[in-house]
Scaffold this motif. Structure first.
Motif, PDB file in Angstrom:
ATOM      1  N   ASN A  37      43.890  38.439  32.251  1.00 17.80           N
ATOM      2  CA  ASN A  37      43.450  39.072  33.715  1.00 17.80           C
ATOM      3  C   ASN A  37      44.701  39.818  34.521  1.00 17.80           C
ATOM      4  O   ASN A  37      44.217  40.347  35.433  1.00 17.80           O
ATOM      5  CB  ASN A  37      42.647  38.113  34.542  1.00 17.80           C
ATOM      6  CG  ASN A  37      41.691  37.540  34.169  1.00 17.80           C
ATOM      7  OD1 ASN A  37      40.939  38.169  33.109  1.00 17.80           O
ATOM      8  ND2 ASN A  37      41.113  36.488  34.469  1.00 17.80           N
ATOM      9  N   ILE A  41      44.155  41.816  37.893  1.00 17.55           N
ATOM     10  CA  ILE A  41      44.453  41.267  39.072  1.00 17.55           C
ATOM     11  C   ILE A  41      45.238  42.442  39.795  1.00 17.55           C
ATOM     12  O   ILE A  41      45.358  42.797  41.043  1.00 17.55           O
ATOM     13  CB  ILE A  41      45.391  40.162  38.853  1.00 17.55           C
ATOM     14  CG1 ILE A  41      44.720  38.910  38.363  1.00 17.55           C
ATOM     15  CG2 ILE A  41      46.200  39.716  40.197  1.00 17.55           C
ATOM     16  CD1 ILE A  41      45.388  37.764  37.828  1.00 17.55           C
ATOM     17  N   ALA A 112      47.724  32.823  39.117  1.00 18.58           N
ATOM     18  CA  ALA A 112      46.875  32.898  37.862  1.00 18.58           C
ATOM     19  C   ALA A 112      47.647  32.633  36.750  1.00 18.58           C
ATOM     20  O   ALA A 112      47.220  31.732  35.769  1.00 18.58           O
ATOM     21  CB  ALA A 112      46.279  34.201  37.702  1.00 18.58           C
TER      22      ALA A 112
END
Ligand code: HEM
Ligand SMILES: *[C@@H]1O[C@H](CO)[C@@H](O)[C@H](O)[C@H]1NC(C)=O
Ligand SMILES: CC(=O)N[C@H]1CO[C@H](CO)[C@@H](O)[C@@H]1O
Length: 324
Positions: A37, A41, A112
């Motif tokens: 991601n 992000i 993350a």
């Protein structure tokens, strides 16, 4: 043989000092497995940040230029030192802004995917996203850089090209890093956004050749306008580099420079070489037929300068302002 050997040594020295745009080990989608991601992000944060403060786009694009031209694209521009002796503290950097945005992005990315994504790569993605956010082009970023561990104030002073550079110095400065004459004129197109302090070009307005004159290569009407904004000796006032559209990434830079309204000597110098002049002319007619595509290509090339890659080189900083 001796001279060939000398040549290789020189070439090696060149790579050593500047790092050239080879970019071995970089690839699009480098973090696909370890941080799927990532780009999502970063894009989310940048679109929010730029909507709130569009003036941050320009310094965040410029930040990657300063990173890559000093020690290669290794995040060294972000490092802080206790005694204020890192690149950040050098004079040309005093106008860099937006470090807090990089910190914000890094913190979200660490949350993350801890210990995976380098600060150098974050700078690269951010430079792309801020450009897109202000109506500029979008391009695929190559990733896989490691962060360097060294940042030296003096290197920023000596290795960043000054705004007073003439065409030969500009071409050489780009060539030393594996960038072409075309890359020079294309990337100079970044000056279609952002601001400059009067101190970066004030010498062109007053006593330029010692006869109380202005730079003769600058449009005299523009000189009058600029003198109003920058009284003699003024270091701190700021002017838009592309008046009226300094918050929009467009092609008007090339029209301005063609009309002798480029702000820096380094902008005006692009009229002194056939290839750069032809490019300016070509982009200023018909609203920039290839500039957006060219810009993405040249940014990718700039992003390859002196990169640190591979398992055992450099590191992934936990915090962008200091080595682990
Ligand atoms: C070709 C050699 C270059 C020179 C001599 C140069 C010089 C400068 C100078 C002196 C400023 C104004 C700083 C100030 O007074 O606040 C500036 C601003 C800027 N430069 Fe360059 N630059 C060059 C290339 C580039 C490149 C390659 C990029 C990006 C890819 C870039 C992006 C920018 C941006 C976006 C600004 C505006 C910053 C802001 O609004 O805060 N420049 N440049
Ligand atoms: C302009 O430059 C000349 C030559 O460098 C110098 O002698 C003169 O004092 C300067 N004039 C002003 C007003 O600074
Ligand atoms: C004038 C200015 O913005 N100076 C900044 C230069 O960089 C240092 C380190 O990030 C900042 O603390 C200064 O504010």
């Amino acid at each position: 043989m001796a001279s060939l050997n000398f040549f290789f040594k020189l070439a090696f020295l060149g790579c050593f000092i500047f790092g050239v745009a080879k970019g071995q080990g970089l690839k699009v989608g480098y973090y696909k497995e370890k941080c799927p991601n990532l780009e999502y992000i970063v894009k989310g944060i940048i679109s929010q940040v730029i909507r709130r403060d569009p003036t941050l786009a320009a310094p965040l694009l410029r930040m990657q230029f300063h990173d890559c031209f000093v020690r290669g694209c290794d995040g060294s521009v972000l490092l802080e030192s206790r005694n204020k002796q890192s690149e950040k503290d050098a004079f040309p950097n005093l106008s860099l802004r937006g470090f807090e945005v990089i910190d914000q992005v890094k913190a979200a990315v660490e949350k993350a995917c801890p210990n995976v994504v380098s600060c150098a790569d974050i700078l690269t993605i951010v430079a792309r996203d801020v450009t897109f956010q202000i109506m500029g082009p979008h391009w695929e970023v190559e990733l896989g850089r490691k962060d360097g561990k060294v940042s030296i104030l003096n290197e920023a002073l000596t290795q960043l090209i000054p705004p007073s550079a003439n065409i030969n110095a500009l071409i050489q400065g780009f060539k030393n890093r594996g960038l072409s004459v075309k890359d020079l004129v294309v990337l100079s197109g970044s000056h279609t956004i952002g601001i400059s302090h009067c101190s970066s070009f004030g010498n062109r307005l007053y006593n330029f050749t010692g006869r109380n004159d202005a730079d003769p290569t600058l449009d005299p009407n523009y000189v009058v306008e600029l003198k109003r904004k920058c009284p003699p000796g003024d270091q701190n006032s700021i002017v838009e580099m592309d008046p009226g559209s300094s918050l929009k990434f467009d092609v008007s830079y090339f029209t301005l420079v063609s009309k002798r309204r480029g702000l820096f000597e380094s902008d005006a110098a692009l009229l002194n070489n056939k290839e750069t002049r032809d490019y300016l002319t070509y982009q200023s007619i018909k609203y920039g037929p290839t500039f957006f595509k060219d810009f993405g290509d040249s940014m990718v090339k700039m992003g390859r300068i002196g990169v640190v890659t591979g398992k055992y080189a450099g590191e992934i900083r936990k915090v962008c302002t200091r080595v682990n």
